[in-house]
Design a protein around this motif. Structure first.
Motif, PDB file in Angstrom:
ATOM      1  N   ILE A  86       0.803  -1.218   0.000  1.00 21.41           N
ATOM      2  CA  ILE A  86       0.000   0.000   0.000  1.00 21.41           C
ATOM      3  C   ILE A  86       0.843   1.278   0.000  1.00 21.41           C
ATOM      4  N   LEU A  87       2.010   1.240   0.665  1.00 21.32           N
ATOM      5  CA  LEU A  87       2.823   2.449   0.767  1.00 21.32           C
ATOM      6  C   LEU A  87       3.456   2.830  -0.574  1.00 21.32           C
ATOM      7  N   MET A  91       2.561   6.099  -3.029  1.00 25.84           N
ATOM      8  CA  MET A  91       3.636   7.043  -3.336  1.00 25.84           C
ATOM      9  C   MET A  91       3.831   7.207  -4.841  1.00 25.84           C
ATOM     10  N   LYS A  92       3.814   6.100  -5.563  1.00 29.40           N
ATOM     11  CA  LYS A  92       4.067   6.148  -7.008  1.00 29.40           C
ATOM     12  C   LYS A  92       2.920   6.772  -7.786  1.00 29.40           C
ATOM     13  N   GLY A  94       0.581   8.977  -6.632  1.00 29.78           N
ATOM     14  CA  GLY A  94       0.094  10.280  -6.175  1.00 29.78           C
ATOM     15  C   GLY A  94      -1.205  10.227  -5.405  1.00 29.78           C
ATOM     16  N   MET A  95      -1.412   9.136  -4.660  1.00 28.92           N
ATOM     17  CA  MET A  95      -2.626   9.008  -3.854  1.00 28.92           C
ATOM     18  C   MET A  95      -2.444   9.674  -2.495  1.00 28.92           C
ATOM     19  N   TRP A  96      -3.561   9.997  -1.871  1.00 24.61           N
ATOM     20  CA  TRP A  96      -3.544  10.351  -0.455  1.00 24.61           C
ATOM     21  C   TRP A  96      -3.697   9.052   0.324  1.00 24.61           C
ATOM     22  N   LEU A  97      -2.779   8.792   1.242  1.00 27.55           N
ATOM     23  CA  LEU A  97      -2.813   7.574   2.040  1.00 27.55           C
ATOM     24  C   LEU A  97      -3.321   7.914   3.439  1.00 27.55           C
ATOM     25  N   ILE A  98      -4.471   7.338   3.800  1.00 23.18           N
ATOM     26  CA  ILE A  98      -5.051   7.547   5.129  1.00 23.18           C
ATOM     27  C   ILE A  98      -4.784   6.314   5.973  1.00 23.18           C
ATOM     28  N   LEU A  99      -4.076   6.500   7.075  1.00 26.08           N
ATOM     29  CA  LEU A  99      -3.798   5.414   8.005  1.00 26.08           C
ATOM     30  C   LEU A  99      -4.729   5.569   9.204  1.00 26.08           C
ATOM     31  N   ARG A 134      10.533   7.425  -4.953  1.00 25.08           N
ATOM     32  CA  ARG A 134      10.384   8.840  -4.634  1.00 25.08           C
ATOM     33  C   ARG A 134       8.901   9.204  -4.750  1.00 25.08           C
ATOM     34  N   PRO A 135       8.374   9.964  -3.804  1.00 21.40           N
ATOM     35  CA  PRO A 135       6.932  10.241  -3.826  1.00 21.40           C
ATOM     36  C   PRO A 135       6.503  11.141  -4.980  1.00 21.40           C
TER      37      PRO A 135
END
Length: 207
Positions: A86-87, A91-92, A94-99, A134-135
């Motif tokens: 998921i990480l 990152m690749k 361009g998503m917003w990641l909500i933990l 790289r993000p």
């Protein structure tokens, strides 16, 4: 991209938007039901931003987070191929990641975030021949928690939370989500259930 729904944005939203523009890592804290996750999703819905939401718990594995080698059948026999977790996926692309419930995440999972949460952070996938991720410029990371891991006075209310260390917390811009005031809460209930008599909505909020 989340579906757009009715949502009562509170004044604290402006601080979250400023943090997003600044590229900060945002950790939203507050009581259950204050709309922490929903606010991020509804901001994304209004700008067409893809979101990946993950609930952290004891079942989350490093392989789920980083990725793993899978064995697949090929023309010349079985071969292994890398599948992003998921990480790196967020990152690749361009998503917003909500933990979600980040204070329930295991320390070995949270430690993987340290290099990502730093300025100009990047991820090295040692298991995938040392690939450096790289993000994407649109990538952002958010955490939500009912507290920040220090639940000594509410241990019975939020059982299972883990203590998060200061080195980890220093990498976040922590914003507290307040509860809705009674007048606004009544308005939200009546908007969702327009046929509900006003006196019942008021009694629900009072309860």
């Amino acid at each position: 991209v989340p579906d757009k729904t009715t949502y009562e944005f509170m004044p604290v939203t402006s601080h979250v938007i400023d943090s997003i523009h600044a590229g900060d890592n945002v950790l939203l804290t507050g009581e259950a039901g204050t709309g922490k996750t929903s606010m991020i999703e509804q901001l994304a819905a209004r700008i067409g931003q893809p979101v990946l939401r993950v609930n952290l718990n004891g079942e989350t594995r490093i392989g789920d987070f980083l990725g793993r080698l899978n064995v697949v059948a090929g023309e010349k026999g079985s071969v292994t191929e890398w599948v992003d977790g998921i990480l790196p996926l967020a990152m690749k692309n361009g998503m917003w990641l909500i933990l979600d419930e980040i204070d329930m995440g295991e320390p070995n999972i949270l430690s993987l975030l340290h290099p990502i949460l730093e300025p100009n952070g990047r991820l090295v996938l040692k298991e995938n021949k040392g690939e450096e991720v790289r993000p994407h410029k649109n990538f952002r990371i958010f955490g939500t928690a009912n507290g920040i891991g220090s639940q000594t006075n509410r241990g019975d209310t939020y059982a299972g939370v883990n203590q998060m260390n200061e080195a980890f917390l220093d990498r976040w811009h922590i914003i507290t989500m307040p509860s809705l005031d009674p007048k606004t809460e009544i308005k939200v209930i009546r908007r969702r259930y327009p046929t509900l008599p006003p006196k019942f909505a008021k009694r629900i909020v009072q309860f």
